[in-house]
Design an enzyme around this catalytic site. Sequence first.
Site, PDB file in Angstrom:
ATOM      1  CG  PHE A 177       7.490  56.836  27.999  1.00  0.00           C
ATOM      2  CD1 PHE A 177       7.708  57.489  26.808  1.00  0.00           C
ATOM      3  CD2 PHE A 177       6.199  56.939  28.569  1.00  0.00           C
ATOM      4  CE1 PHE A 177       6.806  57.904  25.987  1.00  0.00           C
ATOM      5  CE2 PHE A 177       5.278  57.605  27.731  1.00  0.00           C
ATOM      6  CZ  PHE A 177       5.365  58.042  26.502  1.00  0.00           C
TER       7      PHE A 177
ATOM      8  CG  HIS B 153       0.264  63.294  30.957  1.00  0.00           C
ATOM      9  ND1 HIS B 153       1.313  64.156  30.411  1.00  0.00           N
ATOM     10  CD2 HIS B 153       0.412  62.126  30.252  1.00  0.00           C
ATOM     11  CE1 HIS B 153       1.984  63.558  29.608  1.00  0.00           C
ATOM     12  NE2 HIS B 153       1.502  62.298  29.668  1.00  0.00           N
TER      13      HIS B 153
ATOM     14  CG  LEU C 286      -1.377  63.251  25.990  1.00  0.00           C
ATOM     15  CD1 LEU C 286      -0.871  63.368  27.591  1.00  0.00           C
ATOM     16  CD2 LEU C 286      -1.565  61.866  25.927  1.00  0.00           C
TER      17      LEU C 286
ATOM     18  CD  GLU D 255       5.919  59.793  30.751  1.00  0.00           C
ATOM     19  OE1 GLU D 255       4.986  60.333  31.372  1.00  0.00           O
ATOM     20  OE2 GLU D 255       6.720  58.911  30.922  1.00  0.00           O
TER      21      GLU D 255
END
Lengths: 586, 247
Positions: A117, A233, A243, A246
């Site tokens: 991440f 984001h 979204l 990630e």
Amino acid sequence: MEIIKTDVAIVGAGGAGLRAAIALAEADPKLRIALVSKVYPMRSHTCAAEGGAAGVIKSDDSLDLHFNDTVGGGDWLCDQDAVEYFINEAPKELIQLEHWGCPWSREPNGSVAVRPFGGMKIKRTWFAADKSGFHILHTLFQTSLKYPSIQRFDEYYVTDLLVDDGRCQGFTALEIRSGEMRQFQAGAVIIAAGGAGRMFPFTTNGAIKTGDGMALAYRAGAPLKDMEFVQYHPTGLPNNGILLTEGCRGEGGILLNKHGRRYLQDYGMGPETPVGQPVLKTMELGPRDRLSQSFWHEQQKGNTVSTRWGDCVLLDMRHLGEKKINERLPFVRDLSISYLGMDPVKEPIPIRPVVHYCMGGIHTDIKAATPLPGLFAAGECACVSINGANRLGSNSLTELLVFGRRAALSAIDHLQSGLPASKDAVLAAQAQDSAGRIQALFDKNGGTESISGLRSEMMHTMEEGAGIYRTGEGLAATCEKLAELRQRYAGIEIHDKSRVYNTDLMQALELGSMLDCAEAAAVGARDRQESRGAHQRLDFTARDDQKFLKHSLAYYHPKEPARIEYLDVVITKSQPGVRDYSGAKK
Amino acid sequence: MSERQIQLEVLRYNPETDSEPRFQTYSVPCLNEWVVLDALNYVKDNLDTTLSYRWSCHMAVCGSCGMMVNGEPKLACKAFIHEYGDQIRVEPLANFPIERDLVTVVEDFIAKLASVKPYLIPKEDKPVSAGEFKQTPAQLLTFKQYTLCINCMLCYAACPQYGLVPEFIGPAAIALAHRYNQDSRDGGRDERQEVIASHEGVWECSFVGACSEVCPKHVDPAGALQQVKVASTIDWYKEHLMPWVKK
């Protein structure tokens, strides 16, 4: 008015609220627990988190590494004692969730799998495909059904805290279904009601993320901390802000500008890494603030792709192949196809930065206690602070668990401290006042302002003045506009006069919450004359540790703008340094 | 972006003033990429603030916005305008009492969900300090699909049996019970069978399969129901014909 007497009342039944409720029930089955939420627990926005939850589990990882990533990622605004507690508790909480049945993705040998991440030096993000928050929420909700002492009040909107004798002793809430007010008396109250992303027009946040919990505490005198830090984001769908996790980049997705260049190398995150072989803590695995800021610069340079939804860059995942995308990112594929009509297996997906998370929130100490005795807070609505000026992806799901439980333990300590008896008449009078304010909204006719109109003006001025890059001038204008909107809010009218499931009334109350949160954020941003993490000023471009290695604390005033005070950051072992996300020296 | 004027026919019902539901039509300028929820939000923000409905995530994961769109159970946030003509009729989810407008009373569903003990009843006690339970990807795969239910209740609206026999526990709750039964970490199947292998449980299902057809998450509750039926039948044979065999 009906009175509900409980030991601990929790506002919000998402990840943090449910975790707190379970911790209370496990600690003492005799405790009376009221879990109060404006939505059914599984509707809470925890469900929308995709990527995963960070916790040290693998042998190549260490608590120190997680600490360093978190503190550096937060641009040294994190309280380091809180971070230390957090990273220590994180693995236990994630294992606990595993024991409760969370369907974590697995390695071939059956142990829990982890993925890379952004901003993390080691792979340490536990994940359940790309629906991690969804599975965490449902696991917690389903587990909570085991405990008869957790009494749920689904679809109750909490309107005011009851404070007497210098401590929080409950709240008033509107039963949405009947429109009737209730008084909840409690020895301790935990607020776990989520963030306030809806104060911006373009956000990953669901409609319910309106800062109600923050506003509750704020109005009762507890300060909001570091509200100027709002996370964008970097990868949202451009048409509606949905979204794309990630995890897309963790699995190897790359970001391209209109020339096909991996532009992150031009913003201190290079050199370029081989496509499909992501290198931790560099390029696409840089932190969210840096990535979103790079987008802004590309846009200024004219390097973004024009789409009918505005300027975008491209998230290219094609090289991952259909099999990996289906296994690791099935939701991302489904969302892209459904809402944009584009398949990441076949084409790069246009994306742009989108408001995602409030680093700031209700000021709490390391024990999740607010300065108002009897009031505790956890999750996105709280600011402990482990996220500092920029949260690292996958720390917030873990935070829900660690501090949800912590708040429960602190609430129990508070109950055991020997509380004097409540003065029922005083609380009843406060509850009547609260009910009177709701009644006044019903009684009012001939309003001059529309709720949706004020809301859209608020969103517009937040985006204008308090977006990815800010200026003193822009923020001053936004502060002025918000002060005006708060005044004009008095002119709204509820057209729906029905008591039953009145969403006109709900939206009016939610707008009031958002306006208060927005003003705290804008004033905090105006006064923070430096650039740090997610707060970037074009007129003060450097971090200023001399003046601003401090948390801001915003104090509420019903008519005046927020009053800002500052509090030193807790530094234990990591002195402020340079955030280095270049791969060059590694 | 192409825009189209849609006639949105919305069921309205206010228990305080209406003796029965009625339809109200709104003329909504819709972008083709919109979903029905966007059209409802347009109404709420611009035409009529008194319209009530539930929604939150706008990405088909919170399960709030289930409703009947042209007679079919749909998530309003995943019902695309371009798939419909110029007239779209929106009603509350079938088989549930109407609370107000598009809002239904869902207590029955919540109670049924809770009744199947939808939580891990561990096979073995293990403290957190002893680490995670091992579970291979293949073991995860046996139940993963059934973990994907978002509790949107579309399957209850589609289920003819739930419409006829309200006691029927229904597709989502049985699928969830099956999810835990299939989990390699779980040892609670016998406790759950008492509820789901009963008359109100799987045996009420007439296997029309409508639940799986409308599921926005491809959970396939009908498949779960059939598997539970088969397993219950085997239990019955073991118990009655081979009493010497322990389950």
